[in-house]
Design a protein around this motif. Structure first.
Motif, mmCIF file in Angstrom:
data_model
loop_
_atom_site.group_PDB
_atom_site.id
_atom_site.type_symbol
_atom_site.label_atom_id
_atom_site.label_comp_id
_atom_site.label_asym_id
_atom_site.label_seq_id
_atom_site.Cartn_x
_atom_site.Cartn_y
_atom_site.Cartn_z
ATOM 1 N N MET A 114 -2.577 -10.394 5.067
ATOM 2 C CA MET A 114 -2.604 -10.362 3.845
ATOM 3 C C MET A 114 -1.229 -11.169 3.435
ATOM 4 N N SER A 115 -1.321 -12.399 2.614
ATOM 5 C CA SER A 115 0.024 -13.011 2.325
ATOM 6 C C SER A 115 0.784 -12.280 1.125
ATOM 7 N N THR A 116 1.936 -12.710 1.107
ATOM 8 C CA THR A 116 2.840 -12.290 0.002
ATOM 9 C C THR A 116 3.223 -13.435 -0.861
ATOM 10 N N HIS A 117 3.412 -12.994 -1.963
ATOM 11 C CA HIS A 117 4.005 -14.253 -3.156
ATOM 12 C C HIS A 117 5.276 -13.735 -3.508
ATOM 13 N N THR A 118 6.343 -14.710 -3.597
ATOM 14 C CA THR A 118 7.747 -14.542 -4.122
ATOM 15 C C THR A 118 7.922 -15.195 -5.382
ATOM 16 N N SER A 119 8.420 -14.297 -6.557
ATOM 17 C CA SER A 119 8.613 -15.300 -7.740
ATOM 18 C C SER A 119 9.870 -14.722 -8.219
ATOM 19 N N THR A 120 10.557 -15.601 -8.932
ATOM 20 C CA THR A 120 12.019 -15.392 -9.337
ATOM 21 C C THR A 120 11.712 -15.555 -11.096
ATOM 22 N N TRP A 121 12.684 -14.579 -11.755
ATOM 23 C CA TRP A 121 12.435 -14.656 -13.254
ATOM 24 C C TRP A 121 13.897 -14.230 -13.612
ATOM 25 N N THR A 122 14.319 -14.674 -14.738
ATOM 26 C CA THR A 122 15.579 -14.326 -15.327
ATOM 27 C C THR A 122 15.367 -13.351 -16.571
ATOM 28 N N VAL A 123 16.155 -12.265 -16.563
ATOM 29 C CA VAL A 123 16.232 -11.307 -17.500
ATOM 30 C C VAL A 123 17.628 -11.181 -18.316
ATOM 31 N N THR A 124 17.508 -11.434 -19.645
ATOM 32 C CA THR A 124 18.949 -10.943 -20.534
ATOM 33 C C THR A 124 19.014 -9.900 -21.208
ATOM 34 N N GLY A 125 20.241 -9.358 -21.363
ATOM 35 C CA GLY A 125 20.662 -8.196 -21.895
ATOM 36 C C GLY A 125 20.957 -7.074 -20.940
ATOM 37 N N MET A 126 20.682 -7.218 -19.628
ATOM 38 C CA MET A 126 21.060 -6.208 -18.700
ATOM 39 C C MET A 126 22.605 -5.939 -18.643
ATOM 40 N N THR A 127 23.260 -4.663 -18.889
ATOM 41 C CA THR A 127 24.713 -4.703 -18.565
ATOM 42 C C THR A 127 25.435 -3.601 -17.682
ATOM 43 N N CYS A 128 24.181 -2.893 -17.065
ATOM 44 C CA CYS A 128 24.661 -1.558 -16.151
ATOM 45 C C CYS A 128 23.374 -1.300 -15.097
ATOM 46 N N GLY A 129 23.764 -0.540 -14.386
ATOM 47 C CA GLY A 129 22.896 -0.153 -13.220
ATOM 48 C C GLY A 129 21.487 0.529 -13.665
ATOM 49 N N HIS A 130 21.736 1.140 -14.933
ATOM 50 C CA HIS A 130 20.408 1.751 -15.833
ATOM 51 C C HIS A 130 19.345 0.680 -16.269
ATOM 52 N N CYS A 131 20.244 -0.483 -16.523
ATOM 53 C CA CYS A 131 19.224 -1.344 -17.006
ATOM 54 C C CYS A 131 18.572 -2.114 -15.870
ATOM 55 N N VAL A 132 19.271 -2.064 -14.685
ATOM 56 C CA VAL A 132 18.405 -2.591 -13.539
ATOM 57 C C VAL A 132 17.430 -1.840 -13.120
ATOM 58 N N ALA A 133 17.849 -0.484 -13.186
ATOM 59 C CA ALA A 133 16.792 0.506 -12.714
ATOM 60 C C ALA A 133 15.394 0.598 -13.695
ATOM 61 N N SER A 134 16.073 0.225 -14.840
ATOM 62 C CA SER A 134 14.609 0.402 -16.117
ATOM 63 C C SER A 134 13.790 -0.901 -15.843
ATOM 64 N N VAL A 135 14.175 -2.122 -15.382
ATOM 65 C CA VAL A 135 13.506 -3.243 -15.365
ATOM 66 C C VAL A 135 12.842 -3.429 -14.073
ATOM 67 N N SER A 136 13.476 -2.579 -12.986
ATOM 68 C CA SER A 136 12.760 -2.630 -11.616
ATOM 69 C C SER A 136 11.640 -1.929 -11.873
ATOM 70 N N GLU A 137 11.845 -0.591 -12.402
ATOM 71 C CA GLU A 137 10.838 0.314 -12.432
ATOM 72 C C GLU A 137 9.380 -0.258 -13.162
ATOM 73 N N GLU A 138 9.701 -0.884 -14.468
ATOM 74 C CA GLU A 138 8.393 -1.314 -15.233
ATOM 75 C C GLU A 138 8.007 -2.484 -14.268
ATOM 76 N N ILE A 139 8.678 -3.493 -13.906
ATOM 77 C CA ILE A 139 7.917 -4.430 -12.945
ATOM 78 C C ILE A 139 7.266 -3.961 -11.761
ATOM 79 N N ALA A 140 7.672 -3.098 -10.922
ATOM 80 C CA ALA A 140 7.048 -2.345 -9.938
ATOM 81 C C ALA A 140 5.744 -1.722 -10.332
ATOM 82 N N GLU A 141 5.404 -1.540 -11.471
ATOM 83 C CA GLU A 141 4.160 -0.780 -11.975
ATOM 84 C C GLU A 141 3.207 -1.652 -12.073
#
Length: 70
Positions: free
Chosen positions: A1-28
């Motif tokens: 199975m092949s994998t695909h990598t994509s790069t995006w830019t998100v604005t408004g993140m200011t802390c580790g909690h922001c990173v965790a929130s974005v990561s969690e939602e995208i991971a779903e």
């Protein structure tokens, strides 16, 4: 199975909690295998089993409370 990598830019993140929130939602998104967020630049690198549609990533980022810029 092949994998695909994509790069995006998100604005408004200011802390580790922001990173965790974005990561969690995208991971779903079906097919996402990993999410790597760089707080300082807002860069989000996503590895998935299929190419991701912008609308899916944008919806996940908005659900986390942030904006997708690219």
């Amino acid at each position: 199975m092949s994998t695909h990598t994509s790069t995006w830019t998100v604005t408004g993140m200011t802390c580790g909690h922001c990173v965790a929130s974005v990561s969690e939602e995208i991971a779903e998104i079906d097919g996402v295998e990993s999410v790597d967020v760089t707080l300082e630049s807002g860069e989000v690198v996503v590895t998935s089993t299929t190419p991701l549609e912008r609308v899916s990533v944008e919806a996940a980022v908005r659900e986390a409370g942030y904006e997708l810029t690219s």
